[in-house]
Every structure is written in C-alpha cells, then in structure tokens.
Design an enzyme around this catalytic site. Structure first.
Site, PDB file in Angstrom:
ATOM      1  CD  GLU A   1      88.167  50.700 -30.600  1.00  0.00           C
ATOM      2  OE1 GLU A   1      88.567  49.627 -31.123  1.00  0.00           O
ATOM      3  OE2 GLU A   1      86.873  51.026 -30.952  1.00  0.00           O
TER       4      GLU A   1
ATOM      5  CD  GLU B   1      79.409  49.233 -39.462  1.00  0.00           C
ATOM      6  OE1 GLU B   1      80.120  50.122 -39.195  1.00  0.00           O
ATOM      7  OE2 GLU B   1      78.338  49.404 -40.418  1.00  0.00           O
TER       8      GLU B   1
ATOM      9  CE  LYS C   1      81.393  34.335 -32.813  1.00  0.00           C
ATOM     10  NZ  LYS C   1      81.291  34.184 -31.421  1.00  0.00           N
TER      11      LYS C   1
ATOM     12  CB  CYS D   1      82.845  51.146 -32.383  1.00  0.00           C
ATOM     13  SG  CYS D   1      80.970  51.120 -32.771  1.00  0.00           S
TER      14      CYS D   1
HETATM   15  P1  NAD Z   1      86.477  40.931 -31.607  1.00  0.00           P
HETATM   16  O1  NAD Z   1      86.943  41.260 -33.192  1.00  0.00           O
HETATM   17  O2  NAD Z   1      87.249  40.283 -30.778  1.00  0.00           O
HETATM   18  O3  NAD Z   1      85.177  39.970 -31.799  1.00  0.00           O
HETATM   19  C1  NAD Z   1      84.145  40.240 -32.393  1.00  0.00           C
HETATM   20  C2  NAD Z   1      83.276  39.025 -32.932  1.00  0.00           C
HETATM   21  O4  NAD Z   1      83.950  38.209 -33.658  1.00  0.00           O
HETATM   22  C3  NAD Z   1      82.922  37.956 -31.602  1.00  0.00           C
HETATM   23  O5  NAD Z   1      81.877  37.417 -31.998  1.00  0.00           O
HETATM   24  C4  NAD Z   1      84.260  36.997 -32.027  1.00  0.00           C
HETATM   25  O6  NAD Z   1      83.673  35.561 -31.344  1.00  0.00           O
HETATM   26  C5  NAD Z   1      84.314  36.728 -33.405  1.00  0.00           C
HETATM   27  N1  NAD Z   1      85.633  36.721 -33.870  1.00  0.00           N
HETATM   28  C6  NAD Z   1      86.726  36.514 -33.355  1.00  0.00           C
HETATM   29  N2  NAD Z   1      87.753  35.822 -33.809  1.00  0.00           N
HETATM   30  C7  NAD Z   1      87.122  35.563 -35.226  1.00  0.00           C
HETATM   31  C8  NAD Z   1      87.563  34.910 -36.165  1.00  0.00           C
HETATM   32  N3  NAD Z   1      88.843  34.533 -36.360  1.00  0.00           N
HETATM   33  N4  NAD Z   1      86.655  34.417 -37.275  1.00  0.00           N
HETATM   34  C9  NAD Z   1      85.418  34.765 -37.197  1.00  0.00           C
HETATM   35  N5  NAD Z   1      84.893  35.557 -36.311  1.00  0.00           N
HETATM   36  C10 NAD Z   1      85.834  35.872 -34.914  1.00  0.00           C
HETATM   37  O7  NAD Z   1      85.820  42.033 -31.138  1.00  0.00           O
HETATM   38  P2  NAD Z   1      85.367  42.511 -29.563  1.00  0.00           P
HETATM   39  O8  NAD Z   1      86.333  42.559 -28.578  1.00  0.00           O
HETATM   40  O9  NAD Z   1      84.137  41.546 -29.384  1.00  0.00           O
HETATM   41  O10 NAD Z   1      84.475  43.953 -29.872  1.00  0.00           O
HETATM   42  C11 NAD Z   1      85.314  45.128 -29.757  1.00  0.00           C
HETATM   43  C12 NAD Z   1      85.560  45.592 -30.902  1.00  0.00           C
HETATM   44  O11 NAD Z   1      84.388  45.934 -31.799  1.00  0.00           O
HETATM   45  C13 NAD Z   1      86.128  47.094 -30.829  1.00  0.00           C
HETATM   46  O12 NAD Z   1      87.230  47.455 -31.688  1.00  0.00           O
HETATM   47  C14 NAD Z   1      85.009  47.996 -31.077  1.00  0.00           C
HETATM   48  O13 NAD Z   1      85.354  49.129 -31.738  1.00  0.00           O
HETATM   49  C15 NAD Z   1      84.465  47.349 -32.322  1.00  0.00           C
HETATM   50  N6  NAD Z   1      82.969  47.567 -32.767  1.00  0.00           N
HETATM   51  C16 NAD Z   1      82.743  48.143 -33.828  1.00  0.00           C
HETATM   52  C17 NAD Z   1      81.315  48.647 -33.995  1.00  0.00           C
HETATM   53  C18 NAD Z   1      81.080  49.549 -35.383  1.00  0.00           C
HETATM   54  O14 NAD Z   1      79.907  49.346 -35.665  1.00  0.00           O
HETATM   55  N7  NAD Z   1      81.933  50.021 -35.870  1.00  0.00           N
HETATM   56  C19 NAD Z   1      80.418  48.533 -33.128  1.00  0.00           C
HETATM   57  C20 NAD Z   1      80.634  47.934 -31.893  1.00  0.00           C
HETATM   58  C21 NAD Z   1      82.128  47.504 -31.733  1.00  0.00           C
END
Ligand code: NAD
Length: 452
Positions: free
Chosen positions: A355, A229, A154, A263
């Site tokens: 963050e 992650e 997804k 991240c």
């Molecule tokens: P997010 O948590 O809002 O969304 C991430 C994904 O999860 C999206 O595809 C979203 O549609 C899905 N999602 C949202 N709610 C969900 C639920 N209830 N159940 C299942 N899936 C759900 O994050 P974002 O805003 O897209 O990304 C930014 C964040 O990602 C930042 O905090 C960043 O640090 C983190 N990030 C971490 C890494 C790493 O490797 N550690 C890498 C990239 C981004």
C-alpha cells in the site's frame, strides 16, 4: 504539559499546538466516560434520538468552519472537506433513527417466553487515522452513541483539530459531559491505553495493518471487542467491453482523491490487453487534466501529502519504477507530489504489492476474466475495488470472485453510509456503517421467562 505542533501540509507552516494527553489524564477521562455510561444508556430512546439529531444540526451549522479547519490541518481540498463535514452530519442523522429501533427478537420456546435485548457495551474507544479525520470518527461514534455507549475518541496526532471541534459541538448540542470525549495524543500512549484499560469494552480501530495487528493482540488479553479497518491495495479492473472513456476519466479519482491517501484507493489498474493502449492514452489525458492546486481553491481536485515523512515514503516507491506519465503539482513549499502512473509487469514488485498511500498507481494488462480475478486476488488485502464492463453477467461473476468487502461496478465510489463497509483478509475485521452498525456496539442478551 507536552504538546504536538500541527502543521499545514500545503505550506509546511505550523498551525497550532495541541496537548499530548498523558496516560494518567487518559485514565481520568476514561473513568469519566464510564461514569457517564449508565446515565446515557438510560436516556429514553426518543430523547437520545432527539439529541443525536440536534448534534447533527449543530454540525450542519458548522460545515464551513469544520471544512476550513480540515483544509488547513490535513490539506484536503475544500470540496472534499465540505463533503466530509456533511458526512458527519448525515451519519449522525442516519443513526439517530437507531435508538428507537434497537429491536430484539421473541423466539418460540417451550415453557415460557424468550426475548433478546441489544445491550450497550459501556465505554467504546475509537482510534482514528489522519487520512479522513472527520468521516472515520463519525462512523465510529455515531452508531456507538446511538446504541447507548459512551465514547472516547483519539484522533491521529497529525490531524486532531476537527475532532476536537466536533467534541465541543456535541456539548453545544446538549450531549451530556463525558458521553463523547475527544482525547488528542500519541497512539502509543492514549491509543494503547484504550486497549489496556479494563473500562474500555471495545476498540474501533482504523489505521495501518501493522498497528491493527498489535491492537488485536492487545485486546485478546481482556477478550475485548475489536473492529479493525486496515490497509488496502485495491484493483480497478477495466474490461475491453467497458465504456473506456468513462473508465479512464474516473480512474484518476479512484486513486488520486485525497492525494492517494485513501484505504480504498484503486492503486492497481488491470486493463484487458486489447484495450490497454487506448485506455492508457485516455488515462494520460485525464491525469494531466487533474487540478493539483492549493486545497483552499474551490476548483482544486488534489492537495498535498500529509507530511514530509509521507512524501519521502511515497517518493521512495518511484526508485527504479517505470513511470508512464505524471500530472502536475505546484512547485511550492509543502508536501506536494504529482499524480504518477507506473507501468507494472511483475506481480511480485513492491509497487504492485504494498500500500503506497500516495498519488501513485500501477497499470498492468491481463488476458481474460479468470486472469483478472486471479491477479486482483493476489494480495493479502481485500478492501475495495472496481469493475468496468458493459456485460452484466461478467460484472456479477467478477464481483462474486473478488475477495474484497466493497466493490463498485462502473463506478469508483466505495463508501456510502447506508451500506456495510469493511475488509476481507488483512484489510480488516468486522464491518462499519450500514443498517447493522449499532448492533456491533451491543451484546445480544437472551432472557427466558417461565410461564408457570
Ligand atoms: P496508523 O496505524 O499509524 O495510526 C492510526 C491511529 O492509530 C492513529 O490515531 C495513531 O496515533 C494510532 N496508533 C498508533 N500506534 C498505536 C498503538 N500502538 N496503539 C494504539 N493506537 C495507536 O495509521 P495512519 O498512518 O494514521 O493511517 C494510514 C493507514 O490507515 C493506512 O494503512 C490506511 O489504509 C488505513 N486506513 C484504513 C481505512 C479503512 O477503513 N480500512 C480507512 C482509512 C485509513
């Protein structure tokens, strides 16, 4: 059918509509992936390897097209987007070696022979955030497929276009139907179903710490395997004995790459007090020199933020903050923000703890190695970090002292697909990439064969 409008963040203009998959449709696709599993698992290792190499080669043929899509969909600079598409190719090539090397062990025991197998799990659900749509997808699906699993993926609602295209390229390469299925839609619908559907045996989630915690709780119901992650607030520690010119020249790229939506962004710079003034002066020159322009321009070094909402969230952190200096940004439609350097003196301040996920960095002086390590570790996160010093002993001591999964000495780069990647503390659970990643998509099975 409901749809989601994809917007070009550099202009604010709509690009296209993408379907928002329903729960019922998601179930059908998960069942199809489960049906494809035994077929894919039983493809001979050498043949699975060959198919993954062909997939890599088809991605390679489409690097420019994928990059162009990402520039329009995510506002990534074209140089970054080409690297990202190339990373999908490279990660597929790297893990194409895994099917033929998924070794078990022979363990000495009395009365017979004991051997272990790495059995694939079944359907793996990969949930991807919007900040690095291509690489993060590949880090999940490539090792999962190599280990014999099928994958439902997804993409984030804001950035589905490259994942959808990569799903088509997989079919073009001869990967059978149902082996890699891209399912665009909402997190609360498609992503949530990966967590609750019993046929999905593992969830590989990258995203915010808050959503990740909910996913971990949800996975507990079925004791479902989960890799997380999550967020970061990484430190860039600059000692006075460092090559200050190099440290200051590289610091902007350690945090402002991808407009800070990374991240691993080193969003806290700790500078040894005796070098503080000189470092800030050099940093100002470097930040002012950054090319923040149309991401389609080959010279662009930073594009816009992903959305109006993200721009609002990030700008909110500047209220009451002490701005040291900023770079530039186009005065144009789209979600632009100039790289911004803040001065920090309070480790309890929001700008130092949260963050921000935008082009904002906070700088604080420190006195001595112990204080540097203490300040760097004073966070719930632990993803990455950098240490600039010319003293090898210090580089090792500080590296061992910092509670984070990925550190670089005299460098700001975090991710190399050859090496394990993941977070300490609330930055994550489990590791991706590196030589062991395929094993994380298997169960270890032990078989004892009696010799009488
Ligand atoms: P997010 O948590 O809002 O969304 C991430 C994904 O999860 C999206 O595809 C979203 O549609 C899905 N999602 C949202 N709610 C969900 C639920 N209830 N159940 C299942 N899936 C759900 O994050 P974002 O805003 O897209 O990304 C930014 C964040 O990602 C930042 O905090 C960043 O640090 C983190 N990030 C971490 C890494 C790493 O490797 N550690 C890498 C990239 C981004």
């Amino acid at each position: 059918m409901s749809t989601h409008t994809v917007v070009n963040p550099a202009t604010g203009q709509p690009v296209t509509e993408v379907p928002s998959t329903s729960v019922e449709e998601t179930d059908v696709l998960i069942e199809r992936a489960a049906d494809a599993f035994p077929v894919w698992r039983d493809v001979a290792p050498g043949e699975r390897a060959r198919l993954l190499r062909r997939f890599a080669s088809v991605v390679d043929d489409h690097v420019d097209e994928l990059a162009e899509l990402e520039v329009r969909n995510a506002g990534h600079t074209v140089a970054n987007a080409r690297w990202e598409a190339g990373n999908v190719r490279d990660v597929l090539n790297y893990y194409s070696a895994a099917p033929e090397r998924l070794f078990g062990r022979q363990i000495p025991v009395p009365g017979g022979v004991d051997i272990t197998f790495h059995e694939p799990l079944g359907v793996v659900g990969v949930i991807v955030p919007w900040n690095f749509p291509m690489p993060i997808a590949g880090w999940g699906f490539a090792p999962a497929l190599a280990a014999g699993n099928t994958v439902v993926l997804k993409p984030a609602e804001l950035t589905p276009l490259t994942a959808i295209r990569i799903g088509e390229l997989a079919l073009e390469a001869g990967i059978p139907e149902g082996v890699l299925t891209v399912i665009p839609g909402k997190g609360s619908v498609v992503g949530e179903r990966f967590v609750t559907h019993p046929l999905v045996r593992k969830v590989c989630f990258t995203g915010s710490t808050e959503v990740g915690k909910g996913i971990m709780r949800g996975c507990a119901d079925q004791v479902k395997r989960v890799t997380l992650e999550l967020g970061g607030k990484s430190a860039n520690i600059v000692f006075a004995d460092a090559d200050l010119e190099k440290a200051a020249a590289s610091a902007p790229y350690a945090v402002f790459d991808n407009a800070g939506q990374d991240c691993c962004a080193r969003s806290r710079i700790l500078v040894e007090r005796s070098a503080y003034d000189e470092f800030l002066e050099r940093l100002e020159t470097a930040v002012r020199g950054m090319k923040v322009t149309d991401p389609a321009d080959p010279d662009s070094e930073m594009g816009p933020l992903i959305s109006a909402q993200q721009l609002e969230n990030v700008s909110g952190y500047l209220d009451g903050a002490r701005v040291a200096f900023t770079g530039s940004a186009p005065d144009a439609p789209g979600f632009w923000m100039a790289p911004t350097v803040l001065l920090a003196d309070d480790p309890a301040a929001r700008i130092w703890r949260e963050e921000i996920f935008g082009p904002v960095v906070a700088v604080m002086p420190f006195d001595g190695e112990d204080e540097a390590v203490r300040l760097a570790n004073d966070t719930e996160f632990g993803l990455s970090g950098s240490i600039y010093t010319s003293d090898l002993g210090r580089a090792l001591r500080v590296s061992r002292g910092i509670e984070a999964g990925n550190l670089s000495v005299n460098s700001h780069a975090s991710v190399r697909y050859w090496t394990p990647f993941g977070g300490f503390k609330q930055s994550g659970l489990g590791r991706e990439l590196g030589p062991d990643a395929p094993n994380a998509f298997t169960e270890e099975k032990n078989v004892f064969i009696a010799n009488d």
